[in-house]
Design an enzyme around this catalytic site. Structure first.
Site, mmCIF file in Angstrom:
data_model
loop_
_atom_site.group_PDB
_atom_site.id
_atom_site.type_symbol
_atom_site.label_atom_id
_atom_site.label_comp_id
_atom_site.label_asym_id
_atom_site.label_seq_id
_atom_site.Cartn_x
_atom_site.Cartn_y
_atom_site.Cartn_z
ATOM 1 N N GLU A 31 0.887 -1.181 0.000
ATOM 2 C CA GLU A 31 0.000 0.000 0.000
ATOM 3 C C GLU A 31 0.916 1.219 0.000
ATOM 4 O OE1 GLU A 31 -2.458 0.367 3.462
ATOM 5 O OE2 GLU A 31 -3.759 1.886 2.583
ATOM 6 N N HIS A 41 -4.535 -4.734 -0.480
ATOM 7 C CA HIS A 41 -4.195 -3.630 -1.397
ATOM 8 C C HIS A 41 -3.324 -4.083 -2.571
ATOM 9 C CE1 HIS A 41 -6.160 -0.507 0.820
ATOM 10 N NE2 HIS A 41 -5.577 -0.913 1.928
HETATM 11 ZN ZN LIG Z 1 -6.809 -2.036 5.246
#
Ligand SMILES: [Zn+2]
Ligand SMILES: *[C@@H]1O[C@H](CO)[C@@H](O)[C@H](O)[C@H]1NC(C)=O
Ligand SMILES: *[C@@H]1O[C@H](CO)[C@@H](O)[C@H](O)[C@H]1NC(C)=O
Ligand SMILES: *[C@@H]1O[C@H](CO)[C@@H](O)[C@H](O)[C@H]1NC(C)=O
Length: 512
Positions: free
Chosen positions: A358, A383
């Site tokens: 992320e 992510h």
């Molecule tokens: Zn999260």
């Protein structure tokens, strides 16, 4: 009823045809063969998510309708995925695609954090209006809440606690006040670019909101209602199953007495069972125990041990373990290697569901989280924003069926990407990478359920190429890549197929 057909993930046999095309281009001269062109187009399209999903006649009609709607939205002056979600939201509310996506059975929500499960509207309008709710205003212009049978003691940060009921009674504009409370509990604002000039600024407000929410939702009676309400909001968005990341904090009562984590765990399970009993078309929920990545190795070791024990005690309810908090400022997975190796050393399995990648800082230690997550046999990647830049990781996650949990609105609000058409998941989608869609922290971003994120994926990231097959495969993926044991997955898929067929038959009217 038609059967769920999962597309195979075998190798593609394009090399020969491609060679033939090349040869023709050079050997024949002039215009390339249109039939070869068509074959190439078709072969490329078949690689995308949903590219090999069979659509029934009714599904094809709905697909054609959706495509027309999408073309209209793309041609409009304001294309929602190109805007910050806070500005796009009113446009999305008017979108007929969005309203279809709301009705569409979307399967499971696999990446949501417990504190942000329920809309702030309900938190403020319902929870803060309950008796014995105290508020204090901190130095940092934030708020804290606590329910108590008497005035709480001051702390360094909170000098003066006031009973909310009294405070509101003396107010000229309680509605405006409630709005300011909502502002404290969400990131939503009309002018996000000015309010959050940097990733640091938005993450600071993000972490602050979690602290403010905590006092409300860790009050034991609220804790129960909160989870129930959360499941209800997902159910209304046509979601049938949840995997919830939670730190399992202790909860408190009015007299200040404390319930331990085991109580929270039992309560989560009881509330879920009650909800399922009252909503038989909801499959259930499981927890992913998560701790903050700012902890020390020994704290994470203790948390891993605790998670192992919880999984032993609640095998059908505890799915596994994760580390949460901002990756760019927290410690990388490799820092915790000793703690994360514990299950293997002890000869037990504790499935991991790591947030990884992320980040938009390529080549940093944080960027290595993706490979490390795979090294620690993560079940899914939270992510995976950076995954497209990691060819080996991509190959490993594809071959190992390690799905990426794409949360587009979260990535946009937390400033990894501005125009969602540029989200790197576009690459993964076009390659048919194992992927699911989720909402991460819906209440903080001003969403509920998954429909908003599905909208961004279907209209923005996937572009015109994404079709009903894409949506269908994404929904199926959410069950296929869940932590459910195989017989429950089968049941879930069958339940999903029934609601899907109903959705198709209700929405595939032939359109002019
Ligand atoms: Zn999260
Ligand atoms: C608050 O929520 C509870 C539980 O969901 C519900 O029973 C109650 O009616 C709500 N109260 C208000 C004022 O909305
Ligand atoms: C939080 O609420 C307080 C009290 O209404 C308000 O003064 C403050 O501006 C709010 N903070 C944010 C970040 O909205
Ligand atoms: C990951 O899985 C491999 C193959 O099953 C196993 O050898 C290894 O010990 C696992 N690693 C961890 C950290 O669990």
């Amino acid at each position: 009823m038609n059967k769920v057909v999962l597309p195979s993930r075998g190798r593609y046999t394009i090399t020969l045809q491609l060679a033939a095309v090349m040869c023709c281009v050079t050997a024949c001269g002039g215009t390339p063969d249109p039939r070869q062109r068509e074959t190439m187009m078709h072969q490329e399209a078949s690689r995308q998510i949903g590219g090999r999903v069979h659509l029934t006649g009714a599904e094809q009609r709905l697909d054609a309708h959706l495509r027309k709607l999408k073309e209209q939205e793309m041609a409009a002056a304001q294309f929602p995925p190109a805007f910050h979600f806070f500005k796009a939201r009113p446009l999305i509310h008017k979108s007929p695609i969005f309203s279809l996506l709301q009705r569409m059975p979307k399967g499971a929500a696999l990446h949501i954090h417990s504190s942000s499960l329920v809309s702030v509207d309900w938190l403020v309008k319902n929870i803060t209006y309950r008796p014995h709710c105290y508020i204090c205003f901190t130095w940092g212009r934030s708020v804290r809440f606590v329910f108590s049978s008497r005035r709480p003691f001051p702390t360094w940060d909170c000098l003066y606690w006031q009973l909310l009921k009294t405070l509101r009674a003396n107010m000229v504009d309680p509605t405006g006040f409630d709005y300011s409370l909502m502002q404290n509990l969400t990131l939503f604002t009309e002018d996000p670019d000015t309010t959050y000039p940097s990733q640091d600024a938005v993450w600071e407000r993000f972490e602050m909101a979690f602290v403010a929410i905590a006092g409300l939702v860790t009050y034991a009676p609220v804790f129960k209602d909160f989870l129930y309400k959360g499941l209800e909001q997902l159910f209304h968005d046509n979601i049938m199953y949840l995997e919830l990341r939670t730190g399992l904090s202790s909860t408190y009562e009015l007299d200040g007495s404390i319930h331990d984590k085991a109580w929270s765990l039992r309560t989560y399970q009881e509330v879920t069972q009650q909800f399922v009993a009252e909503h038989p078309s909801f499959l259930g929920a499981r927890l992913i125990i998560s701790v903050h990545r700012l902890l020390s190795v020994s704290d994470v070791k203790a948390a891993v041990k605790e998670a192992i024990q919880m999984q032993k005690d609640f095998p059908e309810f505890v799915a596994g373990f994760d580390l949460v908090g901002r990756e760019d400022r927290g410690r990388p997975l490799w820092f915790f290697r000793e703690a994360l190796s514990l299950p293997a050393e002890l000869g037990v399995t504790l499935p991991y569901f790591f947030h990884a990648g992320e980040t938009d800082h390529e080549g940093t230690e944080v960027d290595e989280n993706i490979l490390d997550a795979l090294l620690f046999n993560t079940t899914r990647i939270g992510h995976g924003y950076a995954l497209a830049h990691h060819p080996l990781a991509k190959e490993l996650s594809r071959n190992g069926n390690v799905a990426v949990e794409v949360c587009p609105i979260s990535n946009q609000v937390l400033k990894l990407v501005s125009d969602l058409r540029n989200h790197p998941a576009a690459v993964l989608m076009s390659e048919g990478h194992p992927m699911v869609v989720s909402s991460d922290d819906p209440s903080l971003f001003g969403t509920t359920g998954l429909s908003y994120d599905f909208y961004e994926v279907y209209v923005g990231i996937g572009g015109l190429r994404a079709n009903l097959g894409t949506l269908k495969e994404l929904a199926i993926n959410s069950i296929r890549y869940s932590s459910l044991p195989s017989q429950l997955k089968e049941r879930g898929l069958a339940m999903w197929q029934r609601t899907w067929d109903k959705f198709i038959s209700e929405n595939s009217y032939s359109n002019p």
